[in-house]
Design an enzyme around this catalytic site. Sequence first.
Site, PDB file in Angstrom:
ATOM      1  N   LYS A  52      42.127  36.780  39.101  1.00 34.16           N
ATOM      2  CA  LYS A  52      43.251  36.010  39.682  1.00 34.16           C
ATOM      3  C   LYS A  52      43.194  34.566  39.193  1.00 34.16           C
ATOM      4  O   LYS A  52      44.215  33.977  38.837  1.00 34.16           O
ATOM      5  CB  LYS A  52      43.212  36.091  41.211  1.00 34.16           C
ATOM      6  CG  LYS A  52      43.635  37.464  41.709  1.00 34.16           C
ATOM      7  CD  LYS A  52      43.322  37.731  43.168  1.00 34.16           C
ATOM      8  CE  LYS A  52      43.602  39.205  43.474  1.00 34.16           C
ATOM      9  NZ  LYS A  52      43.226  39.620  44.820  1.00 34.16           N
ATOM     10  N   GLN A  96      40.607  37.193  49.893  1.00 30.60           N
ATOM     11  CA  GLN A  96      40.225  38.449  49.241  1.00 30.60           C
ATOM     12  C   GLN A  96      39.661  39.430  50.276  1.00 30.60           C
ATOM     13  O   GLN A  96      38.739  39.113  51.017  1.00 30.60           O
ATOM     14  CB  GLN A  96      39.181  38.156  48.144  1.00 30.60           C
ATOM     15  CG  GLN A  96      38.791  39.358  47.317  1.00 30.60           C
ATOM     16  CD  GLN A  96      39.962  39.938  46.514  1.00 30.60           C
ATOM     17  OE1 GLN A  96      40.730  39.208  45.899  1.00 30.60           O
ATOM     18  NE2 GLN A  96      40.090  41.252  46.539  1.00 30.60           N
ATOM     19  N   ASP A 119      50.194  37.404  49.334  1.00 30.17           N
ATOM     20  CA  ASP A 119      49.831  38.825  49.301  1.00 30.17           C
ATOM     21  C   ASP A 119      50.897  39.683  49.998  1.00 30.17           C
ATOM     22  O   ASP A 119      50.907  40.901  49.854  1.00 30.17           O
ATOM     23  CB  ASP A 119      48.481  39.044  50.018  1.00 30.17           C
ATOM     24  CG  ASP A 119      47.332  39.213  49.036  1.00 30.17           C
ATOM     25  OD1 ASP A 119      47.585  39.607  47.884  1.00 30.17           O
ATOM     26  OD2 ASP A 119      46.176  38.954  49.443  1.00 30.17           O
TER      27      ASP A 119
END
Length: 280
Positions: A52, A96, A119
């Site tokens: 990422k 995460q 997200d």
Amino acid sequence: MAQIIDGKAISAAIKEELKEKVEKLKEEGTQICLAVIQVGSDPASSVYVGNKKKACAYIGIDSLAYELPEETTQEELLNLIDELNEKEEVNGILVQLPLPKHINEDRIIQAIDPKKDVDGFHPQNVGLLCIGQSGFVSCTPAGIIQLLKRSGIEIAGRECVIIGRSNIVGKPMALLLLRENGTVTIAHSKTKNLQEVTKRADILVVAVGKPKMITREYVKEGAVVIDVGIHRNENNKLCGDVDYDDVAPICSAITPVPGGVGPMTIAMLMYNCVEAGTKR
Ligand code: NAD
């Protein structure tokens, strides 16, 4: 011969488009910034976080990395999220997953400002998707819609079957296919006569989390097959939820593993970051 849907090429094209957009935004004085939080040092998570950060650097998005120790408390993590919610220069916040067991993931997801939830996991964004309004969409299913559209595959009016009902993949996938006017069925671990259900599909999305479970017995001739699964086989090679060699000869289009759905997830995360920095 089945069309092989090239997720690598499609994700590269999306990243190029975003890179150009970010350059223009910079010229206008807007810098996009993503905060990435990792708790603990799970090796798979470290790889995802590293990828990422690399994608951000390539596109021109600033990334702030927070690598917190495994024993970080829920309260400490919530305090950091509050701080980042307040920071104007931070457009996106990504925590995460999975988190260590002593931290409640739902509580953490809900603490992120929905306008920074790149997200697309916050209940507000899930709700917006559900009622057909614009918000952040979970990256993997959003990437699958891009794969289909950019490969010239029609969704409207077609029978779409998804195997798997997770919050991250199966459910948002169903809502997105519905938004594109597909006729949608979700199959899951309690579905009876699974093969009968999946054989109806013109578009079959497999997110079952079981290596090579889907053989040609589950697939209608000429169907489009999208394989979300990622596993390592006994030879440490990547494989999907679909038995590719068995299924590819009978379908009209298929995603390989690796190089299909996988690369799209990060491309769509970058897309959401750019959206966060511009629209909201
Ligand atoms: P999950 O484990 O949360 O969900 C699996 C779903 O499959 C469940 O809803 C369950 O009901 C269903 N299921 C399990 N066994 C079944 C069976 N025998 N018959 C029918 N349905 C069954 O998984 P997930 O998070 O949705 O991920 C699915 C797969 O996709 C995993 O392999 C994961 O690693 C992969 N994944 C890939 C990406 C990517 O970027 N490519 C992103 C997320 C997940």
